[in-house]
Design a protein around this motif. Sequence first.
Motif, PDB file in Angstrom:
ATOM      1  N   ASN A   1       8.356 -63.710  36.246  1.00 33.41           N
ATOM      2  CA  ASN A   1       8.816 -64.081  34.911  1.00 33.41           C
ATOM      3  C   ASN A   1      10.338 -64.137  34.866  1.00 33.41           C
ATOM      4  O   ASN A   1      10.931 -65.071  34.321  1.00 33.41           O
TER       5      ASN A   1
ATOM      6  N   LEU B  67      19.327 -58.099  26.347  1.00 31.65           N
ATOM      7  CA  LEU B  67      18.228 -59.051  26.271  1.00 31.65           C
ATOM      8  C   LEU B  67      18.226 -59.995  27.471  1.00 31.65           C
ATOM      9  O   LEU B  67      19.246 -60.619  27.775  1.00 31.65           O
TER      10      LEU B  67
ATOM     11  N   SER C 296      15.281 -61.089  18.996  1.00 29.37           N
ATOM     12  CA  SER C 296      14.475 -61.196  20.205  1.00 29.37           C
ATOM     13  C   SER C 296      13.920 -62.618  20.270  1.00 29.37           C
ATOM     14  O   SER C 296      14.213 -63.444  19.414  1.00 29.37           O
ATOM     15  N   GLY C 297      13.140 -62.888  21.291  1.00 30.68           N
ATOM     16  CA  GLY C 297      12.422 -64.141  21.402  1.00 30.68           C
ATOM     17  C   GLY C 297      13.270 -65.385  21.242  1.00 30.68           C
ATOM     18  O   GLY C 297      14.316 -65.537  21.868  1.00 30.68           O
ATOM     19  N   ARG C 298      12.817 -66.292  20.384  1.00 28.10           N
ATOM     20  CA  ARG C 298      13.465 -67.592  20.195  1.00 28.10           C
ATOM     21  C   ARG C 298      14.891 -67.450  19.651  1.00 28.10           C
ATOM     22  O   ARG C 298      15.776 -68.208  20.031  1.00 28.10           O
ATOM     23  N   THR C 299      15.115 -66.475  18.778  1.00 28.60           N
ATOM     24  CA  THR C 299      16.466 -66.273  18.249  1.00 28.60           C
ATOM     25  C   THR C 299      17.427 -65.900  19.373  1.00 28.60           C
ATOM     26  O   THR C 299      18.539 -66.420  19.445  1.00 28.60           O
TER      27      THR C 299
ATOM     28  N   MET D  33      12.638 -67.352  34.166  1.00 31.24           N
ATOM     29  CA  MET D  33      13.599 -67.320  33.068  1.00 31.24           C
ATOM     30  C   MET D  33      14.975 -67.785  33.551  1.00 31.24           C
ATOM     31  O   MET D  33      15.648 -68.575  32.885  1.00 31.24           O
TER      32      MET D  33
ATOM     33  N   GLN E 296      17.120 -66.710  22.460  1.00 32.02           N
ATOM     34  CA  GLN E 296      17.312 -67.931  23.243  1.00 32.02           C
ATOM     35  C   GLN E 296      18.360 -68.829  22.599  1.00 32.02           C
ATOM     36  O   GLN E 296      19.241 -69.359  23.270  1.00 32.02           O
TER      37      GLN E 296
ATOM     38  N   GLN F  65      16.895 -62.912  27.721  1.00 34.62           N
ATOM     39  CA  GLN F  65      17.133 -64.300  27.323  1.00 34.62           C
ATOM     40  C   GLN F  65      18.615 -64.642  27.345  1.00 34.62           C
ATOM     41  O   GLN F  65      18.996 -65.764  27.689  1.00 34.62           O
TER      42      GLN F  65
ATOM     43  N   LEU G 109      13.182 -56.997  31.278  1.00 36.39           N
ATOM     44  CA  LEU G 109      11.886 -57.458  30.785  1.00 36.39           C
ATOM     45  C   LEU G 109      10.808 -56.381  30.863  1.00 36.39           C
ATOM     46  O   LEU G 109      10.027 -56.214  29.936  1.00 36.39           O
TER      47      LEU G 109
ATOM     48  N   ASP H 103      23.126 -58.957  20.386  1.00 34.86           N
ATOM     49  CA  ASP H 103      21.670 -59.009  20.447  1.00 34.86           C
ATOM     50  C   ASP H 103      20.985 -57.996  19.526  1.00 34.86           C
ATOM     51  O   ASP H 103      19.764 -57.894  19.514  1.00 34.86           O
TER      52      ASP H 103
END
Length: 152
Positions: A135, A81, A55-58, A139, A60, A83, A123, A51
């Motif tokens: 959240n 992370l 972050s974020g979409r990557t 998730m 995921q 995700q 988070l 990781d």
Amino acid sequence: MEYEISTNPGESRKPLGQIVSGGELSRIMLAIKAILADKDQIDTLIFDEIDTGISGRTAQKVSEKMAVIGQHRQVLCITHLPQIAAMADTHFEIEKHVEGTETITQIHPLEGEESVRELARLLGGAQITPAVLGNAREMKELAQQQKNTRLK
């Protein structure tokens, strides 16, 4: 043998070892393992710091690729992370503390709400509010839905 890679459109290929960070190298390995997961003879894959720098979409997408590999192989991943941690079939907390002059490492399995609380900690940091818990719960639920539908 030397691998060459172009990390961005329009860039020339360069030796992998000269242009990628440790995190990028882990993600390239993940991509290769995702392609070979049902063909090679390796039973367990271990990813540490996969990781780094994402972050974020990557993050995921990385979690989804690991879940695909996990359908055929055991995948162990140390991550910071949420995700990635949310997608885990089995979630552990690794805790270090000092006793006297020794550092003690303990591993605790997390189930249900314990896993949700750990995701919330990832988070929200020090302040875990009801919104952060909600959240984290969402998730975890979305990750389960993803595994039950798109990854099958």
